[in-house]
Scaffold this motif. Sequence first.
Motif, PDB file in Angstrom:
ATOM      1  N   ASP A 116      13.043  -2.035   2.151  1.00  0.00           N
ATOM      2  CA  ASP A 116      13.319  -3.464   2.332  1.00  0.00           C
ATOM      3  C   ASP A 116      14.763  -3.762   1.974  1.00  0.00           C
ATOM      4  O   ASP A 116      15.424  -4.543   2.664  1.00  0.00           O
ATOM      5  N   SER A 117      15.249  -3.185   0.867  1.00  0.00           N
ATOM      6  CA  SER A 117      16.616  -3.434   0.410  1.00  0.00           C
ATOM      7  C   SER A 117      17.631  -2.935   1.443  1.00  0.00           C
ATOM      8  O   SER A 117      18.719  -3.510   1.597  1.00  0.00           O
ATOM      9  N   ALA A 118      17.314  -1.838   2.164  1.00  0.00           N
ATOM     10  CA  ALA A 118      18.247  -1.262   3.141  1.00  0.00           C
ATOM     11  C   ALA A 118      18.172  -1.950   4.493  1.00  0.00           C
ATOM     12  O   ALA A 118      18.859  -1.570   5.437  1.00  0.00           O
ATOM     13  N   GLY A 119      17.349  -2.974   4.626  1.00  0.00           N
ATOM     14  CA  GLY A 119      17.245  -3.694   5.886  1.00  0.00           C
ATOM     15  C   GLY A 119      16.145  -3.154   6.771  1.00  0.00           C
ATOM     16  O   GLY A 119      16.149  -3.360   7.982  1.00  0.00           O
ATOM     17  N   ARG A 120      15.203  -2.496   6.104  1.00  0.00           N
ATOM     18  CA  ARG A 120      14.030  -1.942   6.775  1.00  0.00           C
ATOM     19  C   ARG A 120      14.386  -1.002   7.984  1.00  0.00           C
ATOM     20  O   ARG A 120      13.873  -1.141   9.093  1.00  0.00           O
ATOM     21  N   PRO A 121      15.204   0.020   7.773  1.00  0.00           N
ATOM     22  CA  PRO A 121      15.523   0.980   8.864  1.00  0.00           C
ATOM     23  C   PRO A 121      14.377   1.991   9.046  1.00  0.00           C
ATOM     24  O   PRO A 121      13.657   2.305   8.113  1.00  0.00           O
ATOM     25  N   ASP A 122      14.271   2.534  10.245  1.00  0.00           N
ATOM     26  CA  ASP A 122      13.216   3.528  10.534  1.00  0.00           C
ATOM     27  C   ASP A 122      13.434   4.819   9.744  1.00  0.00           C
ATOM     28  O   ASP A 122      12.475   5.557   9.475  1.00  0.00           O
ATOM     29  N   SER A 123      14.672   5.053   9.377  1.00  0.00           N
ATOM     30  CA  SER A 123      14.965   6.314   8.687  1.00  0.00           C
ATOM     31  C   SER A 123      14.328   6.396   7.310  1.00  0.00           C
ATOM     32  O   SER A 123      14.168   7.495   6.774  1.00  0.00           O
ATOM     33  N   GLU A 124      13.944   5.206   6.702  1.00  0.00           N
ATOM     34  CA  GLU A 124      13.381   5.200   5.366  1.00  0.00           C
ATOM     35  C   GLU A 124      11.853   5.228   5.389  1.00  0.00           C
ATOM     36  O   GLU A 124      11.215   5.222   4.327  1.00  0.00           O
ATOM     37  N   LEU A 125      11.249   5.213   6.541  1.00  0.00           N
ATOM     38  CA  LEU A 125       9.788   5.145   6.644  1.00  0.00           C
ATOM     39  C   LEU A 125       9.159   6.514   6.374  1.00  0.00           C
ATOM     40  O   LEU A 125       9.802   7.562   6.470  1.00  0.00           O
ATOM     41  N   TYR A 126       7.853   6.429   6.021  1.00  0.00           N
ATOM     42  CA  TYR A 126       7.079   7.663   5.808  1.00  0.00           C
ATOM     43  C   TYR A 126       6.776   8.339   7.161  1.00  0.00           C
ATOM     44  O   TYR A 126       6.593   7.685   8.185  1.00  0.00           O
ATOM     45  N   ARG A 127       6.628   9.654   7.008  1.00  0.00           N
ATOM     46  CA  ARG A 127       6.222  10.446   8.184  1.00  0.00           C
ATOM     47  C   ARG A 127       5.338  11.580   7.711  1.00  0.00           C
ATOM     48  O   ARG A 127       5.335  11.941   6.539  1.00  0.00           O
ATOM     49  N   GLY A 128       4.593  12.126   8.637  1.00  0.00           N
ATOM     50  CA  GLY A 128       3.848  13.325   8.357  1.00  0.00           C
ATOM     51  C   GLY A 128       2.775  13.157   7.306  1.00  0.00           C
ATOM     52  O   GLY A 128       2.027  12.173   7.264  1.00  0.00           O
ATOM     53  N   ALA A 129       2.689  14.142   6.364  1.00  0.00           N
ATOM     54  CA  ALA A 129       1.624  14.185   5.358  1.00  0.00           C
ATOM     55  C   ALA A 129       1.721  13.021   4.380  1.00  0.00           C
ATOM     56  O   ALA A 129       0.697  12.493   3.939  1.00  0.00           O
ATOM     57  N   ARG A 130       2.943  12.583   4.000  1.00  0.00           N
ATOM     58  CA  ARG A 130       3.102  11.466   3.061  1.00  0.00           C
ATOM     59  C   ARG A 130       2.561  10.188   3.678  1.00  0.00           C
ATOM     60  O   ARG A 130       1.899   9.390   2.976  1.00  0.00           O
ATOM     61  N   LEU A 131       2.804   9.973   4.983  1.00  0.00           N
ATOM     62  CA  LEU A 131       2.273   8.792   5.649  1.00  0.00           C
ATOM     63  C   LEU A 131       0.744   8.868   5.691  1.00  0.00           C
ATOM     64  O   LEU A 131       0.070   7.841   5.449  1.00  0.00           O
TER      65      LEU A 131
END
Length: 808
Positions: A24-39
């Motif tokens: 949220d602080s970074a402006g909600r970029p896709d690069s900070e989202l979860y992927r794979g097993a963590r998601l």
Amino acid sequence: MWQDEDRKLLQQVQHVGSAALAWDSAGRPDSELYRGARLDAAAGAVGSRPDNFSELERDFIRASAAAAREAFDRDRRARRRLARALVVAVLALVVAVSAASVALVQRRTATHEAAAADVSRLVALSQNLVSTKREVAMLLAVEAARRDPGALTTGALQTALSSDPSFLRYFRTDPGPSGQIAFAPDGRSLYTNSQEAARGPVRVDLTTGRATPVPLQDLDSRTSVSWFVPVDSTTGLLARLSQIPGRVLPVERVDLGDGQVLGTVPVGGEAEHLTVSPDRTRVAVTTAGGRGVKGRVVVIDLATMNVIASIDQPGPAYAGENWYGQAAWIDDHRLVVASPSGRLMVWAPGTGRIVRRINDPPAAGTESPETLITTPDGASVVTAGSTLMVYDVGTGAPRWSRARPVGRAVAVDPLSQVIWAQEAGFGSSRLFAYDQTTGERTQGELDSQHGTICDVRVAPDRRTIATSSCNEGSVALWALDGATATGRAVAGSGWASSEDLWSPDGVHVALFRQATSATVEVVDVRDGTRIRAAGIEASASNSPIFRPDGVLQAVTSSNHVVEFDPRTRRPRDTGVVLSGGHVSANVALRGSHLCLYGLDNGAVVVVDTAKGRIIRSIQTDLVAVYGVGWSRDGRRIFAAGQSEHAEAFDAATGARVATLPTPASNLAVSPVSDLVAAAAFDGTIRFLDGTTLRRAGDIVNGGAAFAAQIQFTPDGRTLITSGLDNTMRFFDVASRRQVGVPVAIASWGAAISPDSRQIAITTDRGVSRLAIDAADLIQTACRVAGRTLTATEWAQHIGGRPHQICRP
């Protein structure tokens, strides 16, 4: 356990919270989202206990899931695009490969068609050149056969070799013309003498074809050898001719190995011709006359090299330039001496007596005889210059009513009782045959094809005749006894052979006299040994047959079936007598003792010679039976005859089971299959399946006349027909193609060797042997040609990079 789960949930909530705040602080970029097993772990926790997560944390998880779905969709779309591209690429590759394959096949087809066309061109060219350039025709046929073995090229080889069946081979002697010929006394070699300055005689080995110069001394640009004759295997006689005015050289005896002069004899003039007596003890030397001086004949004793007798040529001296008439020995004691006037005389050197004068005064047209020869029996003398005439030595009278116009080269063929004489005019390469008794010209012709004939000689054994060329270093050799380039003669004139007369072991060929059916002989083809087949009779229409056990079986004029065993030389009457008719068909065997005979009363008779009885006699409506055969399994008997149809019979009962669906007056069954060859009266031959009786392949034309005899070779690959037009033809069974050209025969049928490589046929000269195997024909053609193609001939007829046609 719940305590552990709560601990894990607390850890996930804390981690998700930290990640959500950072996102949220970074402006909600896709690069900070979860992927794979963590998601997957976070989504599972939110799904099970959503109240434990804040709204921001749930937004983070939903955004991560949405981003994951979008990434998955992008990946799936990319994979689809890649798959489509791959399919397109594969299809393009398939199309490319297919196109390349088609192009390759087309190129191969074009290459094959071009090669086939080139082979056909070589074959056609070979056949066109046979009558003018025999050895070139043979070499082109060899090249074609090496490129494409088969019926077409084998036929080209046969054509090149059989267009003149008596022709044996060419020998290469010297870069210059071959000139005069002399055979060695043993007949194993011959000598040629070009009569050009600085060129001496050349010895040709008739077995190997190797030419070796005689190493004479003192030959230069102003000295030549005018005549040469061998005396024995080590020495020879020669007359030298000098271009220096007034210089006359003696006759010399020389060593043939090193050229050393062993003795000399002055003869009082220029020696132009030498002839050795039959007993090899004396030589008669003819010297040149002219300008009012007579020529002379001088006789020299070879042991002492002394002159023992001499005499002037008969008649007045010649007023022109140098001229002479030859001398010829009648026997060891008498000579015939000729002169330019045409007069002859019989002279006995031992007594000096003139025994008889011939053609004195000379008849019109008999002047200037350049060649003089006597017949082997000493009864006749032959003269030739511009005309040919034969005189009786005993009476001096001419044997012919008139002289025949010819060239100067002549030879006597004692086997056929003809005289071979050069064609009239200047420069002919051809010899024609004249009947020795009547003087009429016969059908015989020999063509060396190598320019003007310089000389012609018959070998000491009288079996071959040789001609030399005045234009180049070549000698051509022909057979007088029926031999061919592919084999020596089996028998001389008057003898015949026929189908099934070559023994199964390949050792013997049976012969019969054409003039009398009671004379039959068996010849060993390895050494020519002959034995009389006592009790056996034979003719072209009732030929014997060699059984698989090596026994010769025949039917006598009294219809007795008899045998002759060449190993024991004993005849045996089997006790079987054919009644009601006479043999009129080719005989067919099954095994060693079961035999089919077709009779002229329409009967087909089955004979068991082991049991000495007739097994079955089948009466047909064929009128006269001309052809019979067994099916391969022995269950059927086939017969064809005068009514021009063929029938099949049950071998066990004799009942007719079928009529062949084709016009047929003669037939033969292949020894390796059930293929039936059926000949009609119009010369056509049709092939049938012996089991189904259906047509099998194309019709072939066996000739303009009816094929009186039809034969398959033992290997079943070739069909041989003998026609009523006295020609023999050969057909390749697989392609139905005629192989080569028709061969003239004097009696029907060929004796075929068990390996299917050779045949013995009957010609006007006797029983000749021919090769029909391609490998043998290639080898023979190379040997007969005596050379390879020149660079010019290769470029003219073949083209491309040359190679060696005939391999050593």
